[in-house]
Design an enzyme around this catalytic site. Structure first.
Site, PDB file in Angstrom:
ATOM      1  NE  ARG A   1      -3.286   2.572   2.635  1.00 22.80           N
ATOM      2  CZ  ARG A   1      -3.226   3.415   3.669  1.00 22.80           C
ATOM      3  NH1 ARG A   1      -2.613   3.089   4.790  1.00 22.80           N
ATOM      4  NH2 ARG A   1      -3.804   4.594   3.604  1.00 22.80           N
TER       5      ARG A   1
ATOM      6  CG  HIS B   1      -1.123   9.078   3.295  1.00 24.05           C
ATOM      7  ND1 HIS B   1      -1.257   7.736   3.538  1.00 24.05           N
ATOM      8  CD2 HIS B   1      -0.721   9.615   4.485  1.00 24.05           C
ATOM      9  CE1 HIS B   1      -0.932   7.463   4.791  1.00 24.05           C
ATOM     10  NE2 HIS B   1      -0.592   8.596   5.389  1.00 24.05           N
TER      11      HIS B   1
ATOM     12  CD  GLU C   1      -4.769   7.692   9.663  1.00 25.53           C
ATOM     13  OE1 GLU C   1      -4.351   8.768  10.127  1.00 25.53           O
ATOM     14  OE2 GLU C   1      -4.329   6.598  10.026  1.00 25.53           O
TER      15      GLU C   1
ATOM     16  CG  ASN D   1      -4.942   3.540   8.562  1.00 27.03           C
ATOM     17  OD1 ASN D   1      -5.055   2.510   7.899  1.00 27.03           O
ATOM     18  ND2 ASN D   1      -4.514   4.675   8.039  1.00 27.03           N
TER      19      ASN D   1
ATOM     20  CE1 TYR E   1       0.169   2.930  13.514  1.00 25.46           C
ATOM     21  CE2 TYR E   1      -1.774   4.023  12.652  1.00 25.46           C
ATOM     22  CZ  TYR E   1      -0.527   3.460  12.452  1.00 25.46           C
ATOM     23  OH  TYR E   1       0.015   3.421  11.188  1.00 25.46           O
TER      24      TYR E   1
ATOM     25  CD  GLU F   1      -1.457   4.008   8.040  1.00 24.11           C
ATOM     26  OE1 GLU F   1      -1.186   4.468   9.173  1.00 24.11           O
ATOM     27  OE2 GLU F   1      -1.598   4.727   7.040  1.00 24.11           O
TER      28      GLU F   1
HETATM   29  C1  GAL Z   1      -1.220   7.208  10.501  1.00 26.39           C
HETATM   30  C2  GAL Z   1      -0.802   7.759   9.161  1.00 26.39           C
HETATM   31  C3  GAL Z   1       0.566   7.355   8.735  1.00 26.39           C
HETATM   32  C4  GAL Z   1       1.560   7.207   9.873  1.00 26.39           C
HETATM   33  C5  GAL Z   1       0.967   6.554  11.095  1.00 26.39           C
HETATM   34  C6  GAL Z   1       1.848   6.572  12.330  1.00 26.39           C
HETATM   35  O1  GAL Z   1      -2.137   8.066  11.094  1.00 26.39           O
HETATM   36  O2  GAL Z   1      -1.700   7.388   8.143  1.00 26.39           O
HETATM   37  O3  GAL Z   1       0.968   8.255   7.752  1.00 26.39           O
HETATM   38  O4  GAL Z   1       2.214   8.380  10.120  1.00 26.39           O
HETATM   39  O5  GAL Z   1      -0.235   7.132  11.448  1.00 26.39           O
HETATM   40  O6  GAL Z   1       1.699   7.752  13.046  1.00 26.39           O
END
Ligand code: GAL
Length: 472
Positions: free
Chosen positions: A79, A124, A170, A299, A301, A372
């Site tokens: 990607r 992006h 995002e 995405n 985290y 992600e």
């Molecule tokens: C996401 C973003 C990425 C990368 C990742 C880690 O929000 O799409 O570009 O930076 O976070 O912070």
């Protein structure tokens, strides 16, 4: 390891992800025009250490080597994003830059030659600066048809080979961090603009999808969707008000962008709380948006607790990661026992599963791709090695929860690790390393981290499973 790989079906898609401004470099090479990130980086204080994406990983010149890194890992999908101002330096079709098109042709062909499927993000966050200067960027709806034109150029130029498209990455970040908190380009602080920018981003997505569906999909047979980001929000207590608070937080985060696409309008709690500052869709726009994603790109985290905000508490999280928190009436916090990455994001693997299940339930079990997931740690290169045990553990745990979600009925079809390479981490510059490969930013040299080798082992279990499967 064997058992983890075995918990995914043979057709499950494994990939890695990057984005143009974070890795390409070659910022003023071969006719590329500046984007809002080039401009943003040039204002002192915006990016840590004054870092810029001018050179980054120099992927523009080293992409063949980078494709080889993926071959070594055994991933089947890559990607990446297209830099709008590399193909259209002033953002419009009048400025077509053939050298930019040629670059992406080389990259796409190289992926395909190595049996790696390109998953292309059209946007992006790197809006051509000319559109910021002329129209005020995403605050203007004049950018909407220009984005659709740019997307159509991508379908025209690459759609014979690219079958997987992501319109936007995002939009929450572009809207909240770019127009609300001012920490990302274009650096505005407002409690109105994020809603306007988000509205135009959603419409831009919908118009690009319409172009694809009418003019390209019938002959090109690809799929198109959007990628949204969301953390999990766990109710701090079992009380009804905290459960409500977590729900509101999720609707403000993900429902803001996914509800119009899956349910036809912004979430009710947003319409009630934001009032006049929240733009409205016309019926025609609602019809255009509804059903405008062939898959759910996510995405993910981290996780935070959510509680009802009381008069004496400010409601803003320590990480400022709650969006327009003043509109939500939600107070966010973390459990001090949760481990943290170097972004200070809590590592809470079960939050990933809960979020996948929440999406599945709210949006009627759509095909889902994690586009992600990953983590930054303070990696060190020692004697040619990077022993990143925490990252390996992070992936093992999050992927384990993906398997749990699958087993609980979530229609998860793929997983992309962020990121293939250490890269330009936006306002944090090069200080945060998210890569499966370590990059020496002086020399450009890449070194596979232990986590990349772990992935290679996981994926080799996957492929031996396929061989066995097909023989049977
Ligand atoms: C996401 C973003 C990425 C990368 C990742 C880690 O929000 O799409 O570009 O930076 O976070 O912070």
């Amino acid at each position: 390891m064997t058992s983890l790989a075995n918990r995914f079906p043979p057709e499950f898609l494994w990939g890695t992800a990057t984005s143009a401004y974070q890795i390409e470099g070659a910022a003023s090479v071969d006719g590329r025009g500046p984007s809002i990130w080039d401009t943003f980086c040039r204002t002192e204080g915006n990016v840590l250490n004054g870092d810029t994406g001018d050179i980054a990983c120099d992927h523009y010149h080293r992409f063949e080597e980078d494709v080889q890194l993926m071959v070594a890992m055994g991933v089947k999908a890559y990607r990446f994003s297209i830099s709008w101002s590399r193909v259209l330096p002033d953002g419009t079709l009048d400025s077509l830059n053939q050298a930019g098109i040629d670059f992406y042709n080389r990259l796409i062909d190289c992926c395909l030659k190595h049996d790696i499927t390109p998953w292309v993000t059209i946007y992006h966050w790197d809006l051509p600066d000319a559109l910021e200067v002329k129209y005020g960027g995403w605050l203007s709806n004049e950018v909407v048809p220009l984005f659709a034109d740019y997307a159509a150029l991508c379908f025209d130029s690459f759609g014979d080979r690219v079958k997987n498209w992501i319109t936007l990455n995002e939009p929450w970040v572009a809207a909240v961090l770019g127009y609300g908190q001012g920490v990302f380009a274009p650096g505005h602080c407002s409690n109105v603009e994020p809603y306007v920018a988000a509205h135009n981003l959603l419409l831009a997505h919908a118009h690009a999808v319409e172009r694809y569906r009418v003019d390209y999909q019938p002959s090109q047979h690809g799929i198109i969707g959007i990628t949204n980001n969301c953390d999990w929000r766990e109710p701090l207590t079992d009380s009804e008000e905290d459960r409500q608070a977590a729900e509101v937080a999720l609707e403000f985060f993900l429902g803001w962008f996914a509800d119009p696409i899956y349910l036809g309008d912004y979430p009710q709690c947003m319409r009630a709380n934001v009032g006049k500052r929240l733009p409205k869709f016309s019926e025609e726009e609602q019809a255009l948006l509804k059903g405008s994603s062939d898959f759910f790109g996510l995405n993910h985290y981290t996780t935070m607790y959510a509680a009802k905000q009381h008069a004496d508490d400010p409601g803003q999280s320590v990480y400022g990661n709650g969006g327009l928190s003043e509109d939500q009436g939600v107070s966010l916090s973390v459990d001090e026992s949760w481990p943290k990455t170097s972004m200070q994001w809590a590592v809470v693997p079960w939050g990933c599963r809960k979020l996948l299940e929440w999406i599945s339930k709210r949006y009627d079990n759509p095909p889902l791709y994690i586009t992600e997931n990953g983590c930054a740690y303070d990696d060190e290169l020692e004697s040619g090695q990077v022993i990143d045990e925490e990252r390996t553990e992070f992936y093992a745990q999050y992927i384990n929860e993906c398997a749990n979600a699958l087993e609980n009925g979530v229609n998860l079809q793929g997983y992309f690790a962020w990121s293939l390479l250490d890269n330009f981490e936006w306002a944090m510059g090069y200080s945060k390393r998210f890569g499966l490969h370590y990059v020496d930013f002086e020399t450009g040299e890449r070194t596979p981290k232990e986590s990349a080798k772990w992935f290679a082992r996981l994926l080799s279990q996957e492929s031996s499973k396929k061989v066995v499967g097909s023989a049977a």
